[in-house]
Design a protein around this motif. Structure first.
Motif, PDB file in Angstrom:
ATOM      1  N   ARG A  96       0.846  -1.192   0.000  1.00 16.65           N
ATOM      2  CA  ARG A  96       0.000   0.000   0.000  1.00 16.65           C
ATOM      3  C   ARG A  96       0.878   1.237   0.000  1.00 16.65           C
ATOM      4  O   ARG A  96       2.108   1.140  -0.008  1.00 16.65           O
ATOM      5  CB  ARG A  96      -0.934  -0.001   1.220  1.00 16.65           C
ATOM      6  CG  ARG A  96      -0.240  -0.209   2.560  1.00 16.65           C
ATOM      7  CD  ARG A  96      -1.192   0.086   3.729  1.00 16.65           C
ATOM      8  NE  ARG A  96      -2.435  -0.652   3.646  1.00 16.65           N
ATOM      9  CZ  ARG A  96      -2.730  -1.692   4.402  1.00 16.65           C
ATOM     10  NH1 ARG A  96      -1.847  -2.134   5.284  1.00 16.65           N
ATOM     11  NH2 ARG A  96      -3.885  -2.297   4.298  1.00 16.65           N
ATOM     12  N   GLY A  97       0.249   2.407   0.010  1.00 19.59           N
ATOM     13  CA  GLY A  97       0.999   3.648  -0.038  1.00 19.59           C
ATOM     14  C   GLY A  97       1.429   3.979  -1.454  1.00 19.59           C
ATOM     15  O   GLY A  97       0.806   3.575  -2.436  1.00 19.59           O
ATOM     16  N   ARG A 119      -4.746   2.621  -4.554  1.00 21.16           N
ATOM     17  CA  ARG A 119      -5.228   3.998  -4.572  1.00 21.16           C
ATOM     18  C   ARG A 119      -4.122   5.031  -4.716  1.00 21.16           C
ATOM     19  O   ARG A 119      -4.302   6.053  -5.369  1.00 21.16           O
ATOM     20  CB  ARG A 119      -6.059   4.273  -3.312  1.00 21.16           C
ATOM     21  CG  ARG A 119      -7.371   3.512  -3.283  1.00 21.16           C
ATOM     22  CD  ARG A 119      -8.085   3.671  -1.956  1.00 21.16           C
ATOM     23  NE  ARG A 119      -7.356   3.043  -0.858  1.00 21.16           N
ATOM     24  CZ  ARG A 119      -7.747   3.084   0.409  1.00 21.16           C
ATOM     25  NH1 ARG A 119      -8.855   3.742   0.739  1.00 21.16           N
ATOM     26  NH2 ARG A 119      -7.041   2.477   1.351  1.00 21.16           N
ATOM     27  N   GLN A 120      -2.957   4.797  -4.114  1.00 19.31           N
ATOM     28  CA  GLN A 120      -1.862   5.758  -4.191  1.00 19.31           C
ATOM     29  C   GLN A 120      -0.735   5.294  -5.099  1.00 19.31           C
ATOM     30  O   GLN A 120       0.350   5.867  -5.102  1.00 19.31           O
ATOM     31  CB  GLN A 120      -1.326   6.043  -2.784  1.00 19.31           C
ATOM     32  CG  GLN A 120      -2.324   6.776  -1.896  1.00 19.31           C
ATOM     33  CD  GLN A 120      -1.748   7.070  -0.526  1.00 19.31           C
ATOM     34  OE1 GLN A 120      -1.506   6.170   0.275  1.00 19.31           O
ATOM     35  NE2 GLN A 120      -1.507   8.337  -0.242  1.00 19.31           N
ATOM     36  N   ALA A 121      -1.010   4.259  -5.887  1.00 17.35           N
ATOM     37  CA  ALA A 121       0.011   3.722  -6.789  1.00 17.35           C
ATOM     38  C   ALA A 121       0.130   4.581  -8.039  1.00 17.35           C
ATOM     39  O   ALA A 121      -0.858   5.133  -8.531  1.00 17.35           O
ATOM     40  CB  ALA A 121      -0.331   2.288  -7.173  1.00 17.35           C
ATOM     41  N   GLU A 122       1.357   4.704  -8.565  1.00 25.14           N
ATOM     42  CA  GLU A 122       1.597   5.319  -9.873  1.00 25.14           C
ATOM     43  C   GLU A 122       1.466   4.223 -10.920  1.00 25.14           C
ATOM     44  O   GLU A 122       2.270   3.295 -10.964  1.00 25.14           O
ATOM     45  CB  GLU A 122       3.000   5.927  -9.937  1.00 25.14           C
ATOM     46  CG  GLU A 122       3.204   7.139  -9.050  1.00 25.14           C
ATOM     47  CD  GLU A 122       4.600   7.720  -9.215  1.00 25.14           C
ATOM     48  OE1 GLU A 122       5.366   7.190 -10.052  1.00 25.14           O
ATOM     49  OE2 GLU A 122       4.923   8.683  -8.508  1.00 25.14           O
ATOM     50  N   SER A 138      -6.928 -15.611   1.125  1.00 26.27           N
ATOM     51  CA  SER A 138      -7.698 -14.498   0.564  1.00 26.27           C
ATOM     52  C   SER A 138      -6.785 -13.475  -0.092  1.00 26.27           C
ATOM     53  O   SER A 138      -5.673 -13.225   0.374  1.00 26.27           O
ATOM     54  CB  SER A 138      -8.539 -13.817   1.654  1.00 26.27           C
ATOM     55  OG  SER A 138      -7.713 -13.155   2.590  1.00 26.27           O
ATOM     56  N   VAL A 139      -7.283 -12.893  -1.179  1.00 27.00           N
ATOM     57  CA  VAL A 139      -6.624 -11.782  -1.865  1.00 27.00           C
ATOM     58  C   VAL A 139      -7.612 -10.620  -1.878  1.00 27.00           C
ATOM     59  O   VAL A 139      -8.736 -10.761  -2.368  1.00 27.00           O
ATOM     60  CB  VAL A 139      -6.219 -12.144  -3.308  1.00 27.00           C
ATOM     61  CG1 VAL A 139      -5.647 -10.912  -4.014  1.00 27.00           C
ATOM     62  CG2 VAL A 139      -5.205 -13.283  -3.312  1.00 27.00           C
ATOM     63  N   LYS A 140      -7.179  -9.495  -1.341  1.00 26.17           N
ATOM     64  CA  LYS A 140      -8.027  -8.297  -1.278  1.00 26.17           C
ATOM     65  C   LYS A 140      -7.353  -7.193  -2.078  1.00 26.17           C
ATOM     66  O   LYS A 140      -6.195  -6.850  -1.830  1.00 26.17           O
ATOM     67  CB  LYS A 140      -8.224  -7.852   0.169  1.00 26.17           C
ATOM     68  CG  LYS A 140      -9.092  -6.613   0.350  1.00 26.17           C
ATOM     69  CD  LYS A 140      -9.229  -6.265   1.826  1.00 26.17           C
ATOM     70  CE  LYS A 140     -10.097  -5.051   2.055  1.00 26.17           C
ATOM     71  NZ  LYS A 140     -10.205  -4.712   3.515  1.00 26.17           N
ATOM     72  N   ILE A 141      -8.077  -6.632  -3.033  1.00 31.24           N
ATOM     73  CA  ILE A 141      -7.571  -5.563  -3.892  1.00 31.24           C
ATOM     74  C   ILE A 141      -8.406  -4.312  -3.619  1.00 31.24           C
ATOM     75  O   ILE A 141      -9.628  -4.343  -3.773  1.00 31.24           O
ATOM     76  CB  ILE A 141      -7.656  -5.964  -5.371  1.00 31.24           C
ATOM     77  CG1 ILE A 141      -6.868  -7.259  -5.614  1.00 31.24           C
ATOM     78  CG2 ILE A 141      -7.141  -4.843  -6.260  1.00 31.24           C
ATOM     79  CD1 ILE A 141      -7.190  -7.944  -6.927  1.00 31.24           C
ATOM     80  N   ILE A 142      -7.746  -3.227  -3.204  1.00 31.24           N
ATOM     81  CA  ILE A 142      -8.447  -1.988  -2.874  1.00 31.24           C
ATOM     82  C   ILE A 142      -8.218  -0.987  -4.001  1.00 31.24           C
ATOM     83  O   ILE A 142      -7.082  -0.737  -4.401  1.00 31.24           O
ATOM     84  CB  ILE A 142      -7.944  -1.397  -1.546  1.00 31.24           C
ATOM     85  CG1 ILE A 142      -8.059  -2.442  -0.415  1.00 31.24           C
ATOM     86  CG2 ILE A 142      -8.739  -0.150  -1.164  1.00 31.24           C
ATOM     87  CD1 ILE A 142      -7.427  -1.995   0.899  1.00 31.24           C
ATOM     88  N   VAL A 143      -9.300  -0.408  -4.508  1.00 31.77           N
ATOM     89  CA  VAL A 143      -9.232   0.534  -5.628  1.00 31.77           C
ATOM     90  C   VAL A 143     -10.020   1.792  -5.274  1.00 31.77           C
ATOM     91  O   VAL A 143     -10.850   1.775  -4.365  1.00 31.77           O
ATOM     92  CB  VAL A 143      -9.806  -0.089  -6.916  1.00 31.77           C
ATOM     93  CG1 VAL A 143      -9.054  -1.346  -7.292  1.00 31.77           C
ATOM     94  CG2 VAL A 143     -11.295  -0.380  -6.760  1.00 31.77           C
ATOM     95  N   ILE A 198      -8.210   7.232   2.832  1.00 30.84           N
ATOM     96  CA  ILE A 198      -6.939   7.937   2.711  1.00 30.84           C
ATOM     97  C   ILE A 198      -7.251   9.383   2.356  1.00 30.84           C
ATOM     98  O   ILE A 198      -8.346   9.705   1.895  1.00 30.84           O
ATOM     99  CB  ILE A 198      -6.028   7.310   1.636  1.00 30.84           C
ATOM    100  CG1 ILE A 198      -6.719   7.323   0.260  1.00 30.84           C
ATOM    101  CG2 ILE A 198      -5.615   5.910   2.026  1.00 30.84           C
ATOM    102  CD1 ILE A 198      -5.841   6.846  -0.866  1.00 30.84           C
ATOM    103  N   GLU A 199      -6.273  10.253   2.560  1.00 30.72           N
ATOM    104  CA  GLU A 199      -6.489  11.672   2.296  1.00 30.72           C
ATOM    105  C   GLU A 199      -6.628  11.917   0.802  1.00 30.72           C
ATOM    106  O   GLU A 199      -5.837  11.447   0.000  1.00 30.72           O
ATOM    107  CB  GLU A 199      -5.322  12.499   2.837  1.00 30.72           C
ATOM    108  CG  GLU A 199      -5.512  13.998   2.682  1.00 30.72           C
ATOM    109  CD  GLU A 199      -4.345  14.782   3.262  1.00 30.72           C
ATOM    110  OE1 GLU A 199      -4.323  16.008   3.094  1.00 30.72           O
ATOM    111  OE2 GLU A 199      -3.471  14.150   3.888  1.00 30.72           O
ATOM    112  N   LYS A 200      -7.673  12.667   0.421  1.00 28.49           N
ATOM    113  CA  LYS A 200      -7.892  13.003  -0.973  1.00 28.49           C
ATOM    114  C   LYS A 200      -6.993  14.156  -1.387  1.00 28.49           C
ATOM    115  O   LYS A 200      -6.585  14.972  -0.576  1.00 28.49           O
ATOM    116  CB  LYS A 200      -9.355  13.383  -1.201  1.00 28.49           C
ATOM    117  CG  LYS A 200     -10.336  12.251  -0.911  1.00 28.49           C
ATOM    118  CD  LYS A 200     -10.209  11.140  -1.919  1.00 28.49           C
ATOM    119  CE  LYS A 200     -11.270  10.085  -1.702  1.00 28.49           C
ATOM    120  NZ  LYS A 200     -11.174   8.989  -2.687  1.00 28.49           N
TER     121      LYS A 200
END
Length: 252
Positions: A96-97, A119-122, A138-143, A198-200
């Motif tokens: 993450r990050g 979410r914060q990936a380039e 389990s695999v969890k993918i956050i978008v 996360i902060e927008k």
């Protein structure tokens, strides 16, 4: 003399801005979350000023006209490696990050848990491709909510599901494509509304605009149809997502 920034924009100008944002993302200038948020704002923009703030911190921005730079070719895998893997065997693996995605991702959970936060990936590719395998894990993918998600694959005595508020039809939103294979395991894709917030970045854009132009514009207002968004669009997105999930559970 009328203010050109207050002139209403056309659909072609919105699409040109979306393409400019996509190119900036492939060049590594925007994270996936920023790309998704600004894409949404571009489609809801009403005036040229609304579009200008979305690209004011990007180089070579020519404004919201139809001309834009050609899209660069998608990044090629480095060193011949087809995928970048995250593996958890009776353990946890989390990413993450801020990080860079320039090839297909692989996730394997064997009696463990893998979490991938995009979410914060380039994202240096046009599409985020993920090959996910879960065996009694389990695999969890956050978008970011607002991306398009495609998921296919095979599940035996397990589950694969999407819990994302996707973009309305007709919007050229970022695409996350998942091939999911689970044996007594779970693979799920979840959006912001179901994950730790996360902060927008919107506040940073407005601060940049204020420093550059001495004014602080309001956040772009939703337009009239065709998209038909209003101040309650997030509630409607959530309701539609719940209805889709209920239909999937009933086997429709």
């Amino acid at each position: 003399m009328s203010d050109p920034g207050g002139m209403r924009v056309s659909d072609a100008e919105r699409e040109a801005t979306v393409e400019l944002l996509r190119v900036a993302s492939v060049e590594g200038r925007l994270t996936l979350g920023e790309l998704t948020e600004r894409t949404e704002a571009a489609y809801t923009a009403v005036t040229h000023a609304d579009l200008a703030v979305l690209t004011s911190d990007l180089p070579s921005a020519q404004g919201p006209g139809p001309a834009h730079a050609p899209a660069p070719a998608p990044a090629r895998p480095e060193g011949g490696r087809a995928r970048r893997w995250l593996v958890a065997v009776m353990s946890e693996s989390k990413r993450r990050g801020k990080w860079r995605i320039d090839r297909e991702l692989g996730a394997a959970a064997v009696m463990g848990e893998v979490t991938i936060d995009l979410r914060q990936a380039e994202v240096r590719t046009d599409v985020v491709d993920i090959f996910a395998t879960a065996v009694m894990g389990s695999v969890k993918i956050i978008v970011p909510d607002g991306v398009d998600v495609e998921i296919d694959g095979f599940v035996f005595m397990g589950e694969k599901k999407v819990q994302v508020i996707e973009a309305p039809e007709g919007m050229r939103a970022p695409l996350v494509r998942v091939r999911a294979y689970a044996l007594m395991g779970e693979i799920k894709v979840v959006g912001d509304s179901r994950a730790r917030p996360i902060e927008k970045a919107w506040a940073a854009w407005k601060e940049h605009w204020q420093r550059a132009y001495g004014e602080l514009p309001e956040r772009p207002r939703p337009p009239l149809p065709p998209h038909g968004w209003d101040s309650h669009r997030e509630e409607r997105w959530e309701r539609r997502a719940q209805e889709r999930e209920e239909r999937r559970d009933r086997g429709y």
